[in-house]
Design a protein around this motif. Structure first.
Motif, PDB file in Angstrom:
ATOM      1  N   ASP A  10       0.828  -1.207   0.000  1.00  0.00           N
ATOM      2  CA  ASP A  10       0.000   0.000   0.000  1.00  0.00           C
ATOM      3  C   ASP A  10       0.866   1.262   0.000  1.00  0.00           C
ATOM      4  OD1 ASP A  10      -2.643   1.111  -0.047  1.00  0.00           O
ATOM      5  OD2 ASP A  10      -2.364   1.685   2.046  1.00  0.00           O
ATOM      6  N   GLY A  20       2.571   1.606  -3.367  1.00  0.00           N
ATOM      7  CA  GLY A  20       1.530   1.970  -4.330  1.00  0.00           C
ATOM      8  C   GLY A  20       1.199   3.454  -4.260  1.00  0.00           C
ATOM      9  N   LEU A  54      -5.603   3.779  -7.386  1.00  0.00           N
ATOM     10  CA  LEU A  54      -5.003   2.765  -6.518  1.00  0.00           C
ATOM     11  C   LEU A  54      -6.091   1.936  -5.844  1.00  0.00           C
ATOM     12  CD1 LEU A  54      -2.094   2.029  -5.609  1.00  0.00           C
ATOM     13  CD2 LEU A  54      -2.478   3.471  -3.624  1.00  0.00           C
ATOM     14  N   LYS A  55      -5.918   0.626  -5.861  1.00  0.00           N
ATOM     15  CA  LYS A  55      -6.867  -0.276  -5.215  1.00  0.00           C
ATOM     16  C   LYS A  55      -6.099  -1.315  -4.421  1.00  0.00           C
ATOM     17  CE  LYS A  55     -10.635  -3.478  -6.064  1.00  0.00           C
ATOM     18  NZ  LYS A  55     -11.384  -4.228  -7.070  1.00  0.00           N
ATOM     19  N   GLN A  56      -6.339  -1.359  -3.120  1.00  0.00           N
ATOM     20  CA  GLN A  56      -5.711  -2.374  -2.279  1.00  0.00           C
ATOM     21  C   GLN A  56      -6.556  -3.635  -2.372  1.00  0.00           C
ATOM     22  OE1 GLN A  56      -5.267  -1.447   1.893  1.00  0.00           O
ATOM     23  NE2 GLN A  56      -3.723  -3.015   2.150  1.00  0.00           N
ATOM     24  N   THR A  92      -1.468  -4.608  -3.878  1.00  0.00           N
ATOM     25  CA  THR A  92      -2.096  -3.337  -4.223  1.00  0.00           C
ATOM     26  C   THR A  92      -1.892  -3.113  -5.714  1.00  0.00           C
ATOM     27  OG1 THR A  92      -1.725  -2.429  -2.016  1.00  0.00           O
ATOM     28  CG2 THR A  92      -2.080  -0.848  -3.771  1.00  0.00           C
TER      29      THR A  92
END
Length: 120
Positions: A17, A20, A31-33, A39
């Motif tokens: 994260d 990212g 951004l998508k965890q 991530t």
């Protein structure tokens, strides 16, 4: 004819994260965890970056003629001096500023992956 198309470049790191977020501030994107180990950064260019948790991560040594740098990203910018100040503020560090007349400079992201800023 190509067998496949490149869709994602995956970087090993200790904190997906955090890395990212660094790259999102550097190159933009969404951004998508996915979970605590992965991530994903979706870029407008069509190629994505992903960040994968790697226990025991050891950054590459650069430059080291007897050791691999593993990979690096070349990122184009309009103004090298301005971009350098911005990436340093994000947590990057200079690996090779080089000759001022050269059209590229080498940095490390916060966990040590090398990347280059290249004059557009």
């Amino acid at each position: 004819m190509a067998i496949a198309q490149l869709s994602t470049v995956v970087l090993d790191c200790p904190d997906p994260d955090a890395l990212g977020r660094f790259y999102q501030q550097l190159v933009g994107g969404e951004l998508k965890q996915e979970d605590h180990d992965w991530t994903h950064l979706t870029l407008s260019s069509g190629t994505d970056l992903a960040f994968q948790s790697a226990p025991g991560f050891a950054p590459p040594n650069w430059p080291a003629p007897d050791d691999s740098q593993q990979f690096h990203l070349d990122l184009t910018v309009a103004d090298l001096d301005a971009a350098e100040q911005q990436v340093l503020a994000l947590g990057a560090r200079v690996l090779d500023a080089g000759d001022p007349s050269r059209s590229w400079r080498v940095y490390a992201d916060p966990v040590g992956h090398p990347f280059c800023l290249c004059k557009d």
